[in-house]
Write a protein that holds these residues in place. Structure first.
Motif, short mmCIF file in Angstrom:
data_model
loop_
_atom_site.label_atom_id
_atom_site.label_comp_id
_atom_site.label_asym_id
_atom_site.label_seq_id
_atom_site.Cartn_x
_atom_site.Cartn_y
_atom_site.Cartn_z
N MET A 28 0.87 -1.11 -0.02
CA MET A 28 -0.11 0.10 -0.13
C MET A 28 0.91 1.46 -0.03
N TYR A 29 1.94 1.11 0.78
CA TYR A 29 2.89 2.23 0.71
C TYR A 29 3.45 2.70 -0.66
N ALA A 30 3.76 1.76 -1.11
CA ALA A 30 4.24 2.20 -2.74
C ALA A 30 3.17 2.81 -3.71
N TYR A 31 1.86 2.26 -3.54
CA TYR A 31 0.78 2.99 -4.26
C TYR A 31 0.61 4.31 -4.09
N PHE A 32 0.47 4.53 -2.59
CA PHE A 32 0.43 6.10 -2.45
C PHE A 32 1.63 6.89 -2.50
N ALA A 33 2.88 6.38 -2.61
CA ALA A 33 4.00 7.18 -2.86
C ALA A 33 4.17 7.39 -4.47
N ARG A 34 3.47 6.63 -5.25
CA ARG A 34 3.65 6.81 -6.67
C ARG A 34 3.29 8.29 -7.03
N ASP A 35 3.87 8.80 -8.37
CA ASP A 35 3.91 10.22 -8.64
C ASP A 35 2.60 10.46 -9.05
N ASN A 36 1.67 9.60 -9.59
CA ASN A 36 0.32 9.68 -10.01
C ASN A 36 -0.46 10.00 -8.95
N VAL A 37 -0.20 9.35 -7.76
CA VAL A 37 -1.29 9.09 -6.73
C VAL A 37 -0.75 9.95 -5.77
N TYR A 38 0.59 10.15 -5.27
CA TYR A 38 1.23 11.07 -4.33
C TYR A 38 0.21 11.56 -3.16
N LEU A 39 0.11 10.65 -1.91
CA LEU A 39 -0.28 11.25 -0.84
C LEU A 39 0.66 10.74 0.19
N PRO A 40 1.34 11.66 0.53
CA PRO A 40 2.62 11.27 1.35
C PRO A 40 2.21 10.89 2.71
N GLY A 41 1.34 11.45 3.26
CA GLY A 41 0.96 11.26 4.71
C GLY A 41 0.16 9.73 4.65
N ILE A 42 -0.33 9.51 3.84
CA ILE A 42 -0.96 7.77 3.65
C ILE A 42 0.26 6.99 3.39
N ALA A 43 1.10 7.42 2.47
CA ALA A 43 1.97 6.49 2.17
C ALA A 43 3.07 6.03 3.21
N GLU A 44 3.36 7.34 4.06
CA GLU A 44 4.25 7.11 5.58
C GLU A 44 3.50 6.28 6.52
N HIS A 45 2.12 6.22 6.44
CA HIS A 45 1.08 5.52 7.44
C HIS A 45 1.70 3.99 7.20
N PHE A 46 1.41 3.54 5.77
CA PHE A 46 1.40 2.31 5.16
C PHE A 46 2.79 1.79 5.25
N HIS A 47 3.71 2.66 5.20
CA HIS A 47 5.28 2.43 5.23
C HIS A 47 5.56 1.82 6.73
N LYS A 48 5.26 2.69 7.40
CA LYS A 48 5.27 2.17 9.23
C LYS A 48 4.78 0.82 9.35
N ASP A 49 3.55 0.68 8.76
CA ASP A 49 2.66 -0.70 8.96
C ASP A 49 3.55 -1.66 8.48
N SER A 50 4.10 -1.48 7.09
CA SER A 50 4.83 -2.47 6.45
C SER A 50 6.17 -2.82 7.12
N LEU A 51 6.83 -1.76 7.65
CA LEU A 51 8.14 -2.13 8.36
C LEU A 51 7.83 -2.86 9.74
N GLU A 52 6.55 -2.46 10.49
CA GLU A 52 6.42 -3.38 11.58
C GLU A 52 5.98 -4.78 11.34
N GLU A 53 5.22 -5.12 10.19
CA GLU A 53 4.99 -6.51 9.76
C GLU A 53 6.23 -7.23 9.35
N ARG A 54 6.96 -6.58 8.69
CA ARG A 54 8.50 -7.12 8.38
C ARG A 54 9.37 -7.52 9.41
N GLY A 55 9.14 -6.58 10.45
CA GLY A 55 9.87 -6.81 11.89
C GLY A 55 9.36 -8.07 12.37
#
Length: 115
Positions: free
Chosen positions: A1-28
């Protein structure tokens, strides 16, 4: 989800960061389970998994609302799988694994679901 919201044609950085944090937690969490397996003398054998959904565009709800609706179901699925693993550990009388799951994984999953 992080990568989707970080894309240049979507770019919602706050949402991207939220899902990036979730992704790192799950990887951990995955790394904790792998390290536990190694510590106990086991081998980690990764299997192929289905690729994740990569598009979240929803004609009625929009992409952000849809992603935030999908996210809790993924967290609940992870929680359910940890509960199954906990039951397997209980059946095997592996109290160390039970403690590890309870102390390091389930609590985080419940918090993530509640968010």
């Amino acid at each position: 989800m992080y990568a989707y919201f970080a894309r240049d044609n979507v770019y919602l950085p706050g949402i991207a960061e939220h899902f990036h944090k979730d992704s790192l937690e799950e990887r951990g969490h995955a790394e904790l389970l792998m390290n536990y397996q190694i510590t106990r003398g086991g081998r980690v054998e990764l299997q192929a998994i289905m690729p994740p959904q990569v598009e979240y565009d929803h004609p009625e709800k929009g992409d952000a609302l849809y992603a935030f609706e999908v996210s809790p179901s993924l967290e609940k699925l992870n929680n359910d799988m940890l509960v199954v693993l906990h039951r397997i550990a209980e059946d095997a009388e592996d109290t160390a694994l039970q403690d590890s799951i309870e102390g390091e994984l389930l609590e985080d999953q419940v918090k993530s679901i509640q968010e």
